[in-house]
Design a protein around this motif. Structure first.
Motif: not given
Length: 618
Positions: A382, A386, A389-390, A555, A558
């Motif tokens: 993760k 990242a 994901s951002y 997640t 996050q």
């Protein structure tokens, strides 16, 4: 049966009984029996034994020729114990009688040990008399013979840290047949060679036929899962690695007319294989499904041809590998042997081989608890992902800001979906938003998601490793046992890890739908998919579903952190600035959006022309 037939059968039965009662011969009294004159030779036990032995020797000589002296004898078992295995050899045939793996147990023995806190001391056996049979068939002096049916003289010696076991049948003229095994102090490989001297003319067949029949026994918790992983794999020098269809319930057969490098009886976590140094001349392999018989996983049969000339040249060298189907272990055995651990198709295979596996095995050297290893693995991945994901979350946040305008477009143009799509594209173009930019990061993460799907079920490291309520991370956890069986692969249990994974996925989906502009059937489908995956994964490895569950939790955390850095009001201001720039002709146009818009216009133009043509025809 009618009345006349019944009467007839009754009368016949009565007549037969009367006959045997009145006319059966009576035993004679001892004084009336005829005297039998017996000679000393007829009554001598030694002479009788000699006559039986002579007849037996004659039959053996007819069947085995010069080797008849080795066709009978007393079986002698010798046992060799190393760091990893315990092997019993029999002088009858000069074969491996039993092979036990000292560091592994069957699921049954493992469960009993955990339930009653009393170690069973039962090692897992991959070769044993109740499941394995070996034959080495040839023609000797024109007669069919099984060279593994002979009784050999056995000897043991040391060669470095290895133990050498030799089985020899030596004739009076100095000719011999010899089987030699070399067992190292550590590992699961056993060197095996066959050699002969002076038997060239007597061994009349062109090839010796090595046969290995295996009645594969259940070793794991889930019999059905074990069956779909059990097959025979092989390597042909001309074609490479392949295997028989593992999921088939029919008899699967493959015949080889050319060279064969190796074959392996492959189970989910274990291999029993034979590898030739100079290739086998050909052969045939077969697997048979046992149907409803739950005491057997499958029947496997290997038949391989060993060229007789290779024995005449000195020795024919082979190697047995009987041990765990461990990616780290089998990489040193022979060419393409690691393909017995299936890591998925490219690029999933590359990700597993070069990224996930190295990290996973590095963690096993530092952390002993495999549940914690999975948690650390999730966190590491993760962190690496990242940035993606951002970007994905930022794209969804932009779509959330635009949602009121998107809803207004749908309300304005109603059922005209083409017009709706055109207006939406204009909106995206005007504010500088790419509608698929949020999908790209997700797609880039998909290979890793699938890599885990192949990694955990194939990882023998998870076998019989408990964590929380799961007794074995390599198979499903069955904390919730049902009194009935649910179809579609669910079974008679509910995996709690799979249930938690499904619930967390539904929550994650709901959160995403609050940011997304997706409506209608697609939105409903996003909720249905996690439920479908529950049915699919309920009987999968607990390690896999635990990984997905922890991945969802990380997640959530996050997204909570990212949300602190993503302000909807700032995004709205940015989009308005982009709108003004594009309206003034100073904005940067997206090539993708331009092409998409052109494609929509072309589609609309084609539709308009088709409509005009239809009207003219009327």
């Amino acid at each position: 049966m009618d009345r006349n037939s019944a009467i007839g059968l009754t009368l016949i039965a009565v007549l037969l009984m009367a006959y045997f009662y009145w006319f059966a011969p009576q035993p004679q009294p001892a004084s009336q029996r005829p005297a039998v004159t017996q000679t000393p030779q007829a009554t001598s036990p030694d002479t009788t034994a000699q006559q039986v032995t002579a007849a037996s020797d004659s039959a053996l000589a007819a069947a085995y020729g010069d080797l008849s002296t080795f066709a009978q004898g007393k079986e002698d078992i010798s046992t060799i114990e190393t760091e990893d295995v315990r092997i019993s050899f029999s002088n009858k045939g000069g074969i491996i009688k039993t092979l036990e793996l000292k560091h592994y147990q069957t699921y049954k023995d493992f469960k009993n040990e955990r339930d009653y806190d009393a170690p069973s001391q039962k090692n897992l056996k991959l070769i044993s008399p109740d499941r394995s049979r070996f034959n080495l068939l040839s023609k000797y002096q024109g007669k069919d013979i099984d060279l593994y049916a002979l009784y050999y003289k056995s000897e043991q010696s040391k060669k470095g840290d290895s133990t050498v076991v030799t089985f020899s049948a030596t004739l009076s003229n100095g000719a011999y047949l010899r089987h030699t095994y070399t067992i190292p102090a550590k590992g699961y490989e056993i060197r095996y060679s066959i050699s002969q001297k002076g038997l060239d003319q007597d061994l009349t067949s062109e090839n010796l036929t090595f046969q290995w029949d295996d009645q594969i026994k259940p070793l794991e918790k889930d019999l059905q899962d074990t069956r779909i992983y059990t097959t025979i794999s092989y390597n042909l020098p001309s074609e490479g690695f392949d295997e028989l269809a593992a999921r088939s319930t029919d008899t699967e057969t493959e015949a080889f007319t050319g060279p064969v490098k190796w074959t392996a009886i492959k189970q989910k976590f274990f291999l029993s294989s034979i590898i030739a140094k100079n290739n086998f001349a050909g052969g045939e392999i077969t697997t048979t499904h046992p149907g409803a018989d739950t005491s057997v996983v499958k029947y496997a049969k290997i038949k391989l041809l060993i060229p007789k000339n290779a024995l005449a040249d000195g020795t024919e060298d082979f190697k047995f590998y009987v041990g765990p189907n461990d990616y780290q272990e089998i990489g040193k055995v022979t060419d393409e042997f690691t393909k017995n651990v299936y890591l998925g198709w490219p690029p999933v295979y590359w990700i597993n081989k070069f990224v996930i596996f190295p990290v996973f095995h590095l963690l096993t050297k530092v952390i002993s608890n495999y549940g914690l290893i999975i948690i650390v693995l999730v966190i590491l991945l993760k962190l690496v992902l990242a940035p993606l994901s951002y970007r994905s979350y930022l794209s969804m946040a932009k779509m959330k800001v635009l949602k009121p305008e998107l809803d207004e477009i749908k309300e304005k143009h109603g059922e005209d979906m083409t017009k709706v799509q055109q207006e939406q594209l204009k909106l995206y173009q005007s504010v500088g938003v790419n509608p698929i930019s949020g999908c790209v990061p997700v797609l880039l993460q998909m290979p890793i998601l699938f890599a885990m799907f192949y990694l955990f079920p194939a990882s023998i490291e998870l076998r019989q490793q408990p964590f929380l309520w799961a007794e074995d991370l390599s198979t499903y956890d069955s904390l919730i046992q049902l009194p009935f069986t649910i179809p579609f692969g669910v079974g008679d249990h509910i995996s709690l890890f799979t249930l938690l994974m499904t619930i967390s996925t539904l929550i994650y989906t709901w959160q995403n739908n609050q940011l997304s502009s997706v409506q209608g059937p697609m939105k409903s489908m996003s909720y249905i998919m996690p439920v479908i995956f529950f049915f699919v994964l309920n009987s999968f490895s607990a390690g896999l579903t635990f990984y997905y569950f922890i991945s969802n939790l990380v997640t959530f955390a996050q997204q909570a952190i990212i949300r602190r850095f993503v302000d909807d009001n700032k995004i709205k201001v940015l989009l308005e600035e982009n709108r003004k720039k594009n309206a003034a002709g100073n904005g940067k146009k997206s090539k993708f959006m331009t092409k998409l818009q052109d494609a929509m216009k072309a589609s609309e133009e084609a539709k308009r022309k088709a409509e005009e043509t239809r009207k003219r025809k009327k």
